[in-house]
Design a protein around this motif. Structure first.
Motif, PDB file in Angstrom:
ATOM      1  N   PHE A 272     -88.071  65.914  53.025  1.00 47.37           N
ATOM      2  CA  PHE A 272     -89.453  66.065  52.563  1.00 47.37           C
ATOM      3  C   PHE A 272     -89.438  66.623  51.150  1.00 47.37           C
ATOM      4  O   PHE A 272     -88.384  67.039  50.628  1.00 47.37           O
ATOM      5  CB  PHE A 272     -90.244  66.995  53.490  1.00 47.37           C
ATOM      6  CG  PHE A 272     -89.596  68.351  53.660  1.00 47.37           C
ATOM      7  CD1 PHE A 272     -89.897  69.401  52.801  1.00 47.37           C
ATOM      8  CD2 PHE A 272     -88.677  68.569  54.674  1.00 47.37           C
ATOM      9  CE1 PHE A 272     -89.295  70.631  52.953  1.00 47.37           C
ATOM     10  CE2 PHE A 272     -88.089  69.801  54.844  1.00 47.37           C
ATOM     11  CZ  PHE A 272     -88.387  70.835  53.981  1.00 47.37           C
ATOM     12  N   THR A 273     -90.595  66.645  50.561  1.00 49.01           N
ATOM     13  CA  THR A 273     -90.794  67.233  49.235  1.00 49.01           C
ATOM     14  C   THR A 273     -91.653  68.465  49.390  1.00 49.01           C
ATOM     15  O   THR A 273     -92.727  68.408  50.006  1.00 49.01           O
ATOM     16  CB  THR A 273     -91.462  66.228  48.282  1.00 49.01           C
ATOM     17  OG1 THR A 273     -90.640  65.055  48.178  1.00 49.01           O
ATOM     18  CG2 THR A 273     -91.670  66.823  46.905  1.00 49.01           C
ATOM     19  N   ASP A 274     -91.179  69.600  48.850  1.00 46.87           N
ATOM     20  CA  ASP A 274     -91.934  70.842  49.001  1.00 46.87           C
ATOM     21  C   ASP A 274     -93.002  70.969  47.924  1.00 46.87           C
ATOM     22  O   ASP A 274     -93.208  70.050  47.110  1.00 46.87           O
ATOM     23  CB  ASP A 274     -91.001  72.043  49.011  1.00 46.87           C
ATOM     24  CG  ASP A 274     -90.215  72.193  47.720  1.00 46.87           C
ATOM     25  OD1 ASP A 274     -90.620  71.593  46.703  1.00 46.87           O
ATOM     26  OD2 ASP A 274     -89.183  72.910  47.723  1.00 46.87           O
ATOM     27  N   SER A 275     -93.635  72.127  47.894  1.00 47.81           N
ATOM     28  CA  SER A 275     -94.762  72.331  46.969  1.00 47.81           C
ATOM     29  C   SER A 275     -94.322  72.363  45.514  1.00 47.81           C
ATOM     30  O   SER A 275     -95.139  72.184  44.602  1.00 47.81           O
ATOM     31  CB  SER A 275     -95.486  73.636  47.309  1.00 47.81           C
ATOM     32  OG  SER A 275     -94.578  74.731  47.240  1.00 47.81           O
ATOM     33  N   THR A 276     -93.038  72.572  45.269  1.00 45.41           N
ATOM     34  CA  THR A 276     -92.519  72.587  43.894  1.00 45.41           C
ATOM     35  C   THR A 276     -92.026  71.210  43.465  1.00 45.41           C
ATOM     36  O   THR A 276     -91.375  71.084  42.426  1.00 45.41           O
ATOM     37  CB  THR A 276     -91.379  73.606  43.761  1.00 45.41           C
ATOM     38  OG1 THR A 276     -90.291  73.188  44.584  1.00 45.41           O
ATOM     39  CG2 THR A 276     -91.836  74.989  44.171  1.00 45.41           C
ATOM     40  N   LYS A 277     -92.302  70.185  44.285  1.00 46.97           N
ATOM     41  CA  LYS A 277     -91.878  68.814  44.045  1.00 46.97           C
ATOM     42  C   LYS A 277     -90.360  68.626  44.153  1.00 46.97           C
ATOM     43  O   LYS A 277     -89.812  67.624  43.684  1.00 46.97           O
ATOM     44  CB  LYS A 277     -92.348  68.328  42.656  1.00 46.97           C
ATOM     45  CG  LYS A 277     -93.845  68.496  42.405  1.00 46.97           C
ATOM     46  CD  LYS A 277     -94.666  67.734  43.452  1.00 46.97           C
ATOM     47  CE  LYS A 277     -96.167  67.904  43.204  1.00 46.97           C
ATOM     48  NZ  LYS A 277     -96.988  67.169  44.206  1.00 46.97           N
ATOM     49  N   ALA A 278     -89.720  69.599  44.817  1.00 43.11           N
ATOM     50  CA  ALA A 278     -88.269  69.498  45.016  1.00 43.11           C
ATOM     51  C   ALA A 278     -87.998  68.874  46.375  1.00 43.11           C
ATOM     52  O   ALA A 278     -88.643  69.194  47.381  1.00 43.11           O
ATOM     53  CB  ALA A 278     -87.620  70.867  44.928  1.00 43.11           C
ATOM     54  N   GLY A 279     -87.059  67.964  46.390  1.00 40.57           N
ATOM     55  CA  GLY A 279     -86.694  67.336  47.652  1.00 40.57           C
ATOM     56  C   GLY A 279     -85.738  68.206  48.461  1.00 40.57           C
ATOM     57  O   GLY A 279     -84.818  68.823  47.909  1.00 40.57           O
ATOM     58  N   GLN A 280     -85.946  68.267  49.768  1.00 42.63           N
ATOM     59  CA  GLN A 280     -85.104  69.064  50.649  1.00 42.63           C
ATOM     60  C   GLN A 280     -84.778  68.267  51.909  1.00 42.63           C
ATOM     61  O   GLN A 280     -85.536  67.383  52.321  1.00 42.63           O
ATOM     62  CB  GLN A 280     -85.805  70.376  51.039  1.00 42.63           C
ATOM     63  CG  GLN A 280     -86.031  71.324  49.888  1.00 42.63           C
ATOM     64  CD  GLN A 280     -86.446  72.709  50.369  1.00 42.63           C
ATOM     65  OE1 GLN A 280     -86.054  73.141  51.454  1.00 42.63           O
ATOM     66  NE2 GLN A 280     -87.238  73.391  49.570  1.00 42.63           N
ATOM     67  N   THR A 281     -83.641  68.614  52.496  1.00 34.88           N
ATOM     68  CA  THR A 281     -83.214  67.994  53.756  1.00 34.88           C
ATOM     69  C   THR A 281     -82.718  69.085  54.691  1.00 34.88           C
ATOM     70  O   THR A 281     -81.910  69.935  54.285  1.00 34.88           O
ATOM     71  CB  THR A 281     -82.103  66.965  53.526  1.00 34.88           C
ATOM     72  OG1 THR A 281     -82.582  65.937  52.650  1.00 34.88           O
ATOM     73  CG2 THR A 281     -81.671  66.349  54.840  1.00 34.88           C
ATOM     74  N   VAL A 282     -83.189  69.064  55.911  1.00 35.27           N
ATOM     75  CA  VAL A 282     -82.725  70.038  56.919  1.00 35.27           C
ATOM     76  C   VAL A 282     -82.192  69.261  58.114  1.00 35.27           C
ATOM     77  O   VAL A 282     -82.590  68.124  58.379  1.00 35.27           O
ATOM     78  CB  VAL A 282     -83.861  70.986  57.368  1.00 35.27           C
ATOM     79  CG1 VAL A 282     -84.317  71.862  56.223  1.00 35.27           C
ATOM     80  CG2 VAL A 282     -85.020  70.197  57.944  1.00 35.27           C
ATOM     81  N   SER A 283     -81.253  69.894  58.805  1.00 37.48           N
ATOM     82  CA  SER A 283     -80.639  69.274  59.986  1.00 37.48           C
ATOM     83  C   SER A 283     -81.065  69.999  61.248  1.00 37.48           C
ATOM     84  O   SER A 283     -81.324  71.205  61.241  1.00 37.48           O
ATOM     85  CB  SER A 283     -79.113  69.296  59.876  1.00 37.48           C
ATOM     86  OG  SER A 283     -78.677  68.576  58.752  1.00 37.48           O
ATOM     87  N   SER A 284     -81.102  69.244  62.317  1.00 38.43           N
ATOM     88  CA  SER A 284     -81.437  69.839  63.615  1.00 38.43           C
ATOM     89  C   SER A 284     -80.181  70.395  64.268  1.00 38.43           C
ATOM     90  O   SER A 284     -79.070  70.269  63.733  1.00 38.43           O
ATOM     91  CB  SER A 284     -82.060  68.774  64.522  1.00 38.43           C
ATOM     92  OG  SER A 284     -81.044  67.860  64.933  1.00 38.43           O
ATOM     93  N   ASN A 285     -80.355  70.959  65.403  1.00 37.29           N
ATOM     94  CA  ASN A 285     -79.215  71.382  66.209  1.00 37.29           C
ATOM     95  C   ASN A 285     -78.470  70.149  66.720  1.00 37.29           C
ATOM     96  O   ASN A 285     -79.093  69.174  67.157  1.00 37.29           O
ATOM     97  CB  ASN A 285     -79.698  72.215  67.389  1.00 37.29           C
ATOM     98  CG  ASN A 285     -80.755  71.512  68.205  1.00 37.29           C
ATOM     99  OD1 ASN A 285     -81.835  71.207  67.699  1.00 37.29           O
ATOM    100  ND2 ASN A 285     -80.445  71.222  69.469  1.00 37.29           N
ATOM    101  N   PRO A 286     -77.135  70.158  66.693  1.00 39.55           N
ATOM    102  CA  PRO A 286     -76.381  69.015  67.222  1.00 39.55           C
ATOM    103  C   PRO A 286     -76.238  69.116  68.733  1.00 39.55           C
ATOM    104  O   PRO A 286     -76.252  70.202  69.309  1.00 39.55           O
ATOM    105  CB  PRO A 286     -75.029  69.145  66.529  1.00 39.55           C
ATOM    106  CG  PRO A 286     -74.874  70.618  66.335  1.00 39.55           C
ATOM    107  CD  PRO A 286     -76.256  71.160  66.076  1.00 39.55           C
TER     108      PRO A 286
END
Length: 631
Positions: free
Chosen positions: A481-495
């Motif tokens: 997703f893109t946060d409020s600062t227009k920076a792209g981020q990626t998070v992972s779920s639990n495996p």
């Protein structure tokens, strides 16, 4: 004194007088004795004691002569002398020292050495023995039970057995003494207490039985030259990849060439990679001294991983160092370390659940995986351009996956792509973006989105299960997703790791036939089918109810069948079910002699247990019961 003269009548007796008159016989009168006078007594005594000359001897000068039996006197003398000799002997036994008297308390045995030692340090323990008794000791043998983890290296006297636990001392003379020094290294867990036990077996020279003297010494390993250090960021954000480093070091040369480092991860940690590669959740440290340089004293292990959400703010990261000492998989913990780091919530909460579990689980061919992705925007601002990705790596044969992608159920119809990642595994990727889920275009603050997917595993139809080389499915998910600062981020779920066990199935068959009277006969058959992995230690058990007659099968197709009549419990035990056997059927008969209106069940649910020889996991499930209630 003259006796009186009797008077006789001269007149003759008539016949009549003879018949009438009783004749009385008279006893003569008893002569009355009188005491002799003093003069008469003196005269009689003088006649007894006077000698030939008529003189009376001096009575005080007369020598007394003791008369008696000489034989009786001899025996009396022997008895008195014997009693005196016996008394002196007993007094000497208890009161006087004797070479024939032995006391175990006169035998001294002790072990001397350091009670606290360093791990792996070379130590020497001395055993002292002394015979303080006046009796020699024969056939003396000294034996030692070493503490757990003690490794023998040398002794001052050559041992008499291959295990270096016995020493033959032969005879120990009175006042004889000796010592034995044993050198070795001590290994074991820190602060664990160990015990030396030593024994002196001997036989006193005047005894016919063997005796034993024992001594003990308690020791403890209180320090170690080995050390573990862990480094990680003080604050970690969930879903973001983080680096963790483990170091094993020694401040002195280490005599053992093998160690095992085992990290202890939190349940919400997902390992991405490690260097060197970790196997069975541990690193093997081989310490081999090079020919041209000294052995290394520091070993470094690095991992990359991610943390999913956790209710606790501080999470522990631990590591333990073990020393494998023998072939029986016995190992000692020789070092431990722990740090705590703060786990900060990401602005996006993201979790993966399969069949209701956030952790690893087990499944079987033919089962359905109910997969749920849930995420929530915990930020106070909106997020945009959201994308969800589900990644599933599964066993495959000839580019055909064990996952039945053709039967997937997904209401959002995510895009599916396939990729062959190895000869034995295939990856499937599902992607949802705003074109599939409009809410992903703009994820409002506090908004939560859930995606549900149903994906079955294939059965043996169309895929030869025994030919599969893998048996684990790896599942993880990512959110971008893109946060409020227009920076792209990626998070992972639990495996989540899904272990696919063998496809063992149970079927209960029941054919009912009426008999004379109220009896009802049930021809029951228990059927097992299996076509993936070989099995072992298979057990089927069930309880029977009511007024019944049970007929045990004479020859089971495999294993043994046993009916406990008192407990009304039937058990079928099978040692193994190889790949070559895909069906096992056991028939038996249960006759219900008389129906009870309140009885609803004839045979309880069947408890099926088995062990998958490939995965090592246990299968445990319940089979159908036999009901007496019409459906």
């Amino acid at each position: 004194m003259p006796e009186p003269t009797p008077n006789f009548s001269a007149k003759p007796l008539t016949a009549k007088a003879k018949s009438r008159k009783k004749v009385v016989r008279r006893r003569p009168p008893v002569k009355k004795e009188t005491m002799p006078s003093k003069r008469e007594i003196d005269r009689r005594l003088e006649s007894i004691y006077e000698d030939e000359g008529g003189k009376i001897p001096n009575m005080r000068e007369i020598q007394k002569v003791k008369r008696g039996s000489p034989v009786l006197g001899f025996f009396f003398t022997v008895l008195v002398v014997g009693a005196l000799v016996a008394g002196l002997a007993w007094a000497g036994f208890f009161l006087l020292p004797s070479a024939d008297k032995f006391s175990e308390s006169n035998i001294n045995l002790e072990i001397i050495g350091p009670q606290f030692t360093a791990l792996g340090a070379t130590t020497t323990y001395t055993i002292n023995y002394k015979n303080n008794d006046q009796t020699a000791l024969t056939n003396a043998v000294l034996s030692v039970n070493y503490p757990e983890g003690f490794v023998f290296t040398a002794s001052s006297i050559s041992s008499s057995n291959a295990g270096h636990t016995e020493w033959t001392l032969d005879n120990i003379n009175p006042s004889g003494e000796g010592s034995l020094a044993i050198t070795g290294r001590s290994y074991g867990s820190l602060d664990q207490k160990f015990s030396w036990r030593i024994f002196l077996n001997y036989q006193p020279a005047n005894f016919n039985s063997e005796m034993k003297k024992a001594a003990t010494l308690e020791t403890q390993i209180d320090r170690s030259p080995l050390k573990i250090s862990i480094s990680a960021p003080d604050k970690i954000t969930t879903g973001q990849e983080v680096a963790i480093t483990f170091k094993v070091s020694s401040n002195e040369p280490w005599p053992v060439n093998k160690l095992e480092l085992e990290p202890l991860w939190p349940e919400n940690f997902y390992l991405v990679s490690s260097s060197p590669k970790i196997q069975n959740n541990k690193w093997l440290i081989s310490i081999i001294t090079p020919t041209s340089s000294p052995a290394p004293t520091e070993f470094v292990f690095r991992v990359q991983g991610k943390f999913s959400e956790n209710a606790e703010g501080l999470i522990p990261i631990k590591a333990r160092l073990f020393l494998p000492l023998n072939e029986k998989q016995k190992r000692y913990q020789v070092a431990e370390s722990e740090i705590k780091t703060e786990l900060a919530k990401n602005i996006l909460s993201f979790n993966l659940a399969i069949n209701g579990s956030l952790k690893d689980l087990a499944s079987q061919p033919g089962d359905t995986l109910n997969i749920t992705l849930s995420f929530k925007n915990n930020n106070q601002t909106d997020l945009s351009k959201g994308t969800l990705k589900l990644i599933l790596d599964a066993p495959a044969l000839k580019r055909i996956s064990l996952l039945n992608w053709k039967e997937i159920n997904d209401k959002y119809d995510g895009a599916i792509t396939g990729e062959q990642i190895s000869d034995t595994a295939r990856r499937g990727v599902m992607v949802w973006n705003s074109s599939k889920i409009p809410a992903l275009a703009k994820i409002k603050a506090g908004q939560e989105i859930t995606v549900d997917v149903r994906l079955p595993l294939k059965t043996g139809q169309g895929l030869s299960l025994p030919d599969l080389k893998e048996y684990k499915i790896s599942a993880t998910a990512e959110a971008s997703f893109t946060d409020s600062t227009k920076a792209g981020q990626t998070v992972s779920s639990n495996p989540i790791i899904i272990t696919v066990n063998s496809d063992l199935k149970f079927e209960r068959r029941d054919e009912v036939s009426a008999k004379a009277g109220e009896a009802e006969e049930h021809a029951v058959k228990w059927v097992l089918t299996n076509g993936f992995h070989p099995l072992k230690n298979i057990t089927l058990s069930a309880d029977l109810y009511g007024d019944i007659k049970f007929e045990t099968p004479t020859t089971p197709p495999a294993g043994t069948a046993n009916y406990d009549e008192s407990a009304k419990r039937f058990t079928w035990t099978i040692p193994d079910m190889p790949e070559s056997v895909d069906v096992l059927a056991l028939p038996f008969t249960v006759t219900l002699n008389k129906k009870n209106p309140t009885q609803n069940t004839l045979v309880s649910k069947v408890h099926v247990q088995a062990e998958d020889t490939i995965t090592g996991q246990k299968l445990d499930f319940m089979g159908d019961e036999i009901s007496l209630v019409a459906e």
